[in-house]
Each structure stands twice: as structure tokens, then as C-alpha cells.
Design a protein around this motif. Structure first.
Motif, PDB file in Angstrom:
ATOM      1  N   ARG A   1       1.075  -3.299  -9.246  1.00 14.14           N
ATOM      2  CA  ARG A   1       1.255  -4.798  -8.920  1.00 14.14           C
ATOM      3  C   ARG A   1       0.507  -5.024  -7.573  1.00 14.14           C
ATOM      4  NH1 ARG A   1       1.736  -6.088 -13.045  1.00 14.14           N
ATOM      5  NH2 ARG A   1       3.806  -6.855 -14.262  1.00 14.14           N
ATOM      6  N   SER A   2      -0.503  -6.174  -7.947  1.00 12.80           N
ATOM      7  CA  SER A   2      -1.465  -6.438  -6.620  1.00 12.80           C
ATOM      8  C   SER A   2      -0.716  -7.316  -5.794  1.00 12.80           C
ATOM      9  CB  SER A   2      -2.903  -6.562  -7.118  1.00 12.80           C
ATOM     10  OG  SER A   2      -3.380  -5.875  -7.470  1.00 12.80           O
ATOM     11  N   ALA A   3      -0.753  -7.292  -4.306  1.00  9.62           N
ATOM     12  CA  ALA A   3      -0.431  -8.593  -3.735  1.00  9.62           C
ATOM     13  C   ALA A   3      -1.538  -9.579  -3.697  1.00  9.62           C
ATOM     14  CB  ALA A   3       0.173  -8.051  -2.252  1.00  9.62           C
ATOM     15  N   ILE A   4      -1.338 -10.623  -3.961  1.00  9.18           N
ATOM     16  CA  ILE A   4      -2.633 -11.741  -3.933  1.00  9.18           C
ATOM     17  C   ILE A   4      -2.511 -12.731  -3.014  1.00  9.18           C
ATOM     18  CG2 ILE A   4      -3.069 -11.088  -6.480  1.00  9.18           C
ATOM     19  CD1 ILE A   4      -1.915 -13.807  -7.148  1.00  9.18           C
ATOM     20  N   ARG A   5      -1.291 -12.995  -2.373  1.00  9.13           N
ATOM     21  CA  ARG A   5      -1.120 -14.078  -1.311  1.00  9.13           C
ATOM     22  C   ARG A   5      -0.183 -13.550  -0.354  1.00  9.13           C
ATOM     23  NH1 ARG A   5       1.217 -19.031  -0.711  1.00  9.13           N
ATOM     24  NH2 ARG A   5       2.410 -18.888  -2.638  1.00  9.13           N
ATOM     25  N   LEU A   6      -0.186 -14.202   0.749  1.00 13.04           N
ATOM     26  CA  LEU A   6       0.831 -14.136   1.750  1.00 13.04           C
ATOM     27  C   LEU A   6       1.284 -15.433   2.330  1.00 13.04           C
ATOM     28  CD1 LEU A   6      -0.616 -11.145   4.077  1.00 13.04           C
ATOM     29  CD2 LEU A   6       1.270 -11.091   2.021  1.00 13.04           C
ATOM     30  N   ASP A   7       2.361 -15.690   2.348  1.00 14.66           N
ATOM     31  CA  ASP A   7       3.135 -16.928   2.970  1.00 14.66           C
ATOM     32  C   ASP A   7       3.591 -16.687   4.146  1.00 14.66           C
ATOM     33  OD1 ASP A   7       4.426 -19.197   3.720  1.00 14.66           O
ATOM     34  OD2 ASP A   7       4.409 -20.139   1.617  1.00 14.66           O
ATOM     35  N   LEU A   8       3.073 -16.951   5.286  1.00 12.45           N
ATOM     36  CA  LEU A   8       3.602 -16.180   6.633  1.00 12.45           C
ATOM     37  C   LEU A   8       4.789 -17.223   7.015  1.00 12.45           C
ATOM     38  CD1 LEU A   8       0.286 -15.375   8.417  1.00 12.45           C
ATOM     39  CD2 LEU A   8       1.900 -13.786   7.152  1.00 12.45           C
ATOM     40  N   ASP A   9       4.977 -18.522   6.630  1.00 12.23           N
ATOM     41  CA  ASP A   9       6.106 -19.202   6.959  1.00 12.23           C
ATOM     42  C   ASP A   9       7.252 -19.004   6.288  1.00 12.23           C
ATOM     43  OD1 ASP A   9       4.307 -20.803   8.986  1.00 12.23           O
ATOM     44  OD2 ASP A   9       3.649 -22.118   7.306  1.00 12.23           O
TER      45      ASP A   9
ATOM     46  N   GLY B   1       0.768  -1.197  -0.021  1.00 11.64           N
ATOM     47  CA  GLY B   1      -0.076  -0.163  -0.055  1.00 11.64           C
ATOM     48  C   GLY B   1       0.859   1.320   0.141  1.00 11.64           C
ATOM     49  N   ALA B   2       0.819   2.057  -1.030  1.00 14.67           N
ATOM     50  CA  ALA B   2       1.523   3.150  -1.091  1.00 14.67           C
ATOM     51  C   ALA B   2       0.752   4.555  -1.089  1.00 14.67           C
ATOM     52  CB  ALA B   2       2.247   3.333  -2.611  1.00 14.67           C
ATOM     53  N   GLY B   3      -0.204   4.412  -0.020  1.00 13.26           N
ATOM     54  CA  GLY B   3      -0.979   5.531   0.277  1.00 13.26           C
ATOM     55  C   GLY B   3      -0.277   6.401   1.320  1.00 13.26           C
ATOM     56  N   MET B   4      -1.121   7.212   1.925  1.00 11.38           N
ATOM     57  CA  MET B   4      -0.733   8.073   3.222  1.00 11.38           C
ATOM     58  C   MET B   4       0.058   7.071   3.982  1.00 11.38           C
ATOM     59  SD  MET B   4      -0.139  10.983   4.595  1.00 11.38           S
ATOM     60  CE  MET B   4      -0.794  12.082   3.622  1.00 11.38           C
ATOM     61  N   ALA B   5      -0.566   6.159   4.486  1.00 13.67           N
ATOM     62  CA  ALA B   5       0.140   5.259   5.628  1.00 13.67           C
ATOM     63  C   ALA B   5       1.335   4.419   4.877  1.00 13.67           C
ATOM     64  CB  ALA B   5      -0.757   4.176   5.842  1.00 13.67           C
TER      65      ALA B   5
ATOM     66  N   MET C   1      10.751  -1.970   0.088  1.00 18.00           N
ATOM     67  CA  MET C   1       9.875  -2.016  -1.129  1.00 18.00           C
ATOM     68  C   MET C   1       8.492  -1.653  -0.691  1.00 18.00           C
ATOM     69  SD  MET C   1       8.802  -5.254  -3.521  1.00 18.00           S
ATOM     70  CE  MET C   1      10.451  -5.357  -4.340  1.00 18.00           C
ATOM     71  N   LEU C   2       8.026  -0.660  -1.556  1.00 13.23           N
ATOM     72  CA  LEU C   2       6.537  -0.130  -1.544  1.00 13.23           C
ATOM     73  C   LEU C   2       5.793  -0.572  -2.849  1.00 13.23           C
ATOM     74  CD1 LEU C   2       5.464   1.664   0.218  1.00 13.23           C
ATOM     75  CD2 LEU C   2       5.788   3.764  -1.123  1.00 13.23           C
ATOM     76  N   LEU C   3       4.809  -1.708  -2.379  1.00 12.83           N
ATOM     77  CA  LEU C   3       3.892  -2.137  -3.235  1.00 12.83           C
ATOM     78  C   LEU C   3       2.627  -1.544  -3.521  1.00 12.83           C
ATOM     79  CD1 LEU C   3       4.783  -6.075  -2.429  1.00 12.83           C
ATOM     80  CD2 LEU C   3       5.294  -4.894  -4.700  1.00 12.83           C
ATOM     81  N   ASP C   4       2.257  -1.341  -4.629  1.00 16.71           N
ATOM     82  CA  ASP C   4       0.954  -0.849  -4.927  1.00 16.71           C
ATOM     83  C   ASP C   4       0.123  -1.092  -6.363  1.00 16.71           C
ATOM     84  OD1 ASP C   4      -0.843   1.618  -3.132  1.00 16.71           O
ATOM     85  OD2 ASP C   4      -1.440   1.407  -5.320  1.00 16.71           O
ATOM     86  N   LYS C   5      -1.127  -1.428  -6.018  1.00 16.99           N
ATOM     87  CA  LYS C   5      -1.924  -2.112  -7.374  1.00 16.99           C
ATOM     88  C   LYS C   5      -1.977  -0.838  -8.322  1.00 16.99           C
ATOM     89  CE  LYS C   5      -6.128  -1.297  -5.253  1.00 16.99           C
ATOM     90  NZ  LYS C   5      -7.530  -2.124  -4.796  1.00 16.99           N
TER      91      LYS C   5
END
Length: 412
Positions: free
Chosen positions: A81-89, A11-15, A33-37
């Protein structure tokens, strides 16, 4: 901790931007790295319904940072680029192009998405929502030839767009389902004040009514309400609030309810995974709340970044704050008042200069400031300190300075 040598912010908004900048200010040296759709450089959203919409500000003026800021601070922008899945392990995020990015620490700052109006006709041309710069540009183009516009929803976005349109001489009708604008946040008395403000500036404000259909062959021509009222127009703006998009964490072990649950350090139940801004559900005076405002997104993200770099060093205990500019009025609000048992007015509603207090158990839980900025700092202190007012009516005594009216009794 793994050794991916990278902090990732989704998310590359205000936050998100403020988190990245804070990490560099705190001394973090490795990759950010700053990701945003979206494809745009991070920009400020409040002007989209005000100065940018009216043409007083251009695209460069609403950028949150200059274009060279990111290279100068070694912040890698991964846009479109959209983040579509997290692998926490494995500590990785999968993107919509099937690439993966690993992290040492992760901040989720995905914000919120617009709530859509589910009635016939919303697919017609010249029907607008307002969330992005592109939305504002399209609406601005329509306003150049628009004589009559209908705004569905008298929340802050709808109210600000109404004020901007009136400045341009456009005939404005606002349709609000509640008896008064912003009744759920500010109550009926302040809702009536806002209604009168709009009507005195030429807005046709319709309350206790809602849109049921938009009509037109190709472009919108009318808005039909539940009473059968038909309102001609050349454009429509729908502003009925936002909702969460938690798809990214649905299949993970990250705790969520009405938001991603974080502790006072902005960390989720998964060590090294943080959340901030609209999407975060955080502890506030013994309850969990979620706030969807500019000031909160900025400050919570800064706190999250500090704790990403130096774990558990700074608690987030900021009093929620927001503002709105409409016509000749600057609204400011402090606190989070879901309910209250009394109110106190300090100043003059007629002169449009006052502070309106919301109290529960003789404590201020919220305050609305109308062209009255000098009271913001002392009232913030009262809320932070849980100040008890044995006689709350003293808050309305303009013969005493606001900072001098509190009792010494507190309940911290």
C-alpha cells in the motif's frame, strides 16, 4: 494531541522497522502501523549486492526480524500500500486504495529512489538496477549464465557488485564518469586506491568516460560510451545513485529542501510529525545534511521513536558512519566531509591496512578506515568532541596509540 491511539510509520525499511521496535521497547502500548508499498517483510538491503547476490545468504537470512516478530509485538504491517496524501489537520494518511489511516504521531521514513539513466536502450532485457530484493534476484538469475557484465557507475553499489561478480568468475567492466571512483566522497588519493584494488582483482575499470547507449535487438548486447568504445556484454547493472521522492509532502506545510527538514529531535515543523533515514535533512555541526546509509537510518529512527513516545527527550547527534566490503577489504567511514584542507595517512596503503584522515581547520571532518577497525571508536570521539590538532601530522605516527595523540584543546 488527538486520541487516534495509533502511531503510523510510512516506510518499512531499516528506519521504519527500528522505529517500531524502539517504540515497543520504550513502553508504547497502543497500535503501531507500519506502511509500505512493497509486499515483502522488512529485509536488510546491504546483502543485496554481496552475500544475497552471490548465494551465500537466502531470503530468510536477510529478514530484519523473524516473521512472528510483528504479531508478538502487536505491530500491524500494512504492506503493498502506497501513501499518496497527508492531511495534517485531520492527522490522516490516504492510501492508494482510497482508505485512510489516522495517527497520533507520524514518522516518515520513505527512504530514497534510484536515479535512472536516461540513454537509449535501458529498456532492453538483462539491464538491471539494484535497490530491492526482487532486483537482486533477477540479477542473480542473469549471473548464472553471464560471462561479461558491464557496471555503469563505480559508487559503493557498483563496486560491491563488481567484487561479487569477480568472485563468481565473471568478466567485469566498470564505467565511471569521474577520474577515480568515489572521488566526490573520498578524494583522488583514495579513489586511486579503490581503482587499483578493482584492477588488481581483474576488473576492467574505465574512468573519465560515460555510457551513451545500450544496444541489442531484444536483450542488451553492447554498451557504447561517449568515446565510441563498444563493450560486449550479456548483462548491465546501472548504479548512478539515488534521489529523493518527496511527492507525499509536496502539498503540505512540512518544510523541505534537499530532504524533509527536522530538528535535533527528528521532528518536522509540524508537531507530531517526524522524519528519519534517507529522506531526513538534519542538523549536524551547524549545517543541515542528509545521509543515505544503513547505520544512520537505524540510529536516527531509534531517536525519532524515543521522541515520539517521550517528546524532546533525546537529541540525535550520531556521527555518520558507513561500511563496504569489497574483495579482501573492509572499508569503514566516519564523518561527513564535503571538503577538507589537509589529509593524513596512518598505516600502509601497500599493505591495505590504514586510516586516512580528512581535516579542516585542524579538526577531523571524516576518516576512511581500510582493514583498520580499531581506530573507529577513538576517531569517533575526536569528531564528536571537535578535537583540535595543533599538529595534524601526529595522527600519522603509528608509534603512538591513536587515542593518545589528541591535544587537550577542544572547541565544543
Amino acid at each position: 494531541m488527538t486520541t487516534n491511539n495509533r502511531f503510523v510509520i510510512i516506510g518499512a525499511g531499516m528506519a521504519g522497522l527500528n522505529a517500531a521496535a524502539t517504540l515497543r521497547n520504550e513502553g508504547y502500548k497502543n497500535e503501531i502501523m507500519l506502511l509500505d508499498k512493497n509486499s515483502n517483510l522488512p529485509y536488510d538491503r546491504p546483502p543485496l549486492s554481496k552475500g544475497f547476490l552471490t548465494g551465500e545468504l537466502d531470503e530468510e537470512q536477510i529478514l530484519l526480524r523473524s516473521p512472528n516478530f510483528y504479531d508478538d509485538n502487536n505491530i500491524k504491517l500494512n504492506l503493498s500500500r502506497s501513501a499518496i496524501r497527508l492531511d495534517l489537520d485531520k492527522q490522516l494518511v490516504e492510501l492508494d486504495n482510497h482508505e485512510t489511516v489516522t495517527w497520533d504521531k507520524l514518522l516518515i521514513a520513505v527512504g530514497s529512489r534510484l536515479r535512472k539513466l536516461n540513454i537509449p536502450g535501458t529498456e532492453l532485457k538483462h539491464v538491471h538496477y539494484l535497490k530491492t530484493k526482487e532486483d537482486s534476484i533477477l540479477l542473480k538469475q542473469d549471473l548464472q549464465s553471464c560471462e561479461d557484465i558491464v557496471i555503469i557507475g563505480a559508487g559503493f553499489i557498483g563496486s560491491e557488485v563488481a567484487a561479487s561478480c569477480r568472485r563468481k568468475g565473471i568478466n567485469v567492466t566498470v564505467i565511471e564518469a569521474l577520474p577515480t571512483p568515489l572521488r566526490n566522497i573520498l578524494g583522488d588519493r583514495m579513489g586511486e586506491f579503490i581503482a587499483k584494488l578493482h584492477r588488481s582483482n581483474g576488473v576492467n575499470l574505465i574512468t573519465n568516460e560515460f555510457a551513451t547507449e545500450l544496444t541489442g535487438e531484444d536483450s542488451v548486447k553492447e554498451v557504447v560510451t561517449n568515446t565510441g568504445r563498444r563493450i560486449p556484454c550479456q548483462a548491465v547493472v546501472i548504479g548512478i545513485g539515488v534521489e529523493l521522492d518527496l511527492n507525499l509532502i509536496e502539498r503540505t506545510e512540512i518544510n523541505a529542501a534537499n530532504g524533509i527538514m527536522v530538528d535535533e529531535y527528528c521532528e518536522t515543523n509540524i508537531p507530531g510529525v517526524f522524519a528519519a533515514g534517507d529522506c531526513a535533512l538534519w542538523p549536524y555541526f551547524g549545517e543541515k545534511i542528509r545521509v543515505e546509509h544503513w547505520d544512520h537510518a537505524m540510529n536516527q529512527a531509534k531517536t525519532a521513536a524515543k521522541n515520539m513516545f517521550n517528546p524532546k527527550t533525546e537529541r540525535y547527534n550520531t556521527i555518520p558512519y558507513f561500511w563496504s566490503d569489497q574483495y579482501d577489504v573492509r572499508f569503514q567511514y566516519l564523518g561527513h566531509a564535503k571538503d577538507w584542507d589537509s589529509t593524513v595517512l596512518r598505516g600502509s596503503i601497500e599493505e591495505k591496512k590504514f586510516t586516512f584522515f580528512y581535516l579542516k581547520n585542524n579538526k577531523i571532518v571524516g576518516a576512511l578506515f581500510v582493514n583498520d577497525p580499531k581506530n573507529v571508536i577513538p576517531v569517533r570521539r575526536f569528531i564528536m568532541q571537535n578535537t583540535i590538532f595543533n599538529d595534524p601530522s601526529i595522527l600519522g605516527d603509528t608509534h603512538q596509540k591513536i587515542k593518545e595523540v589528541a591535544t587537550k584543546e577542544t572547541n565544543n
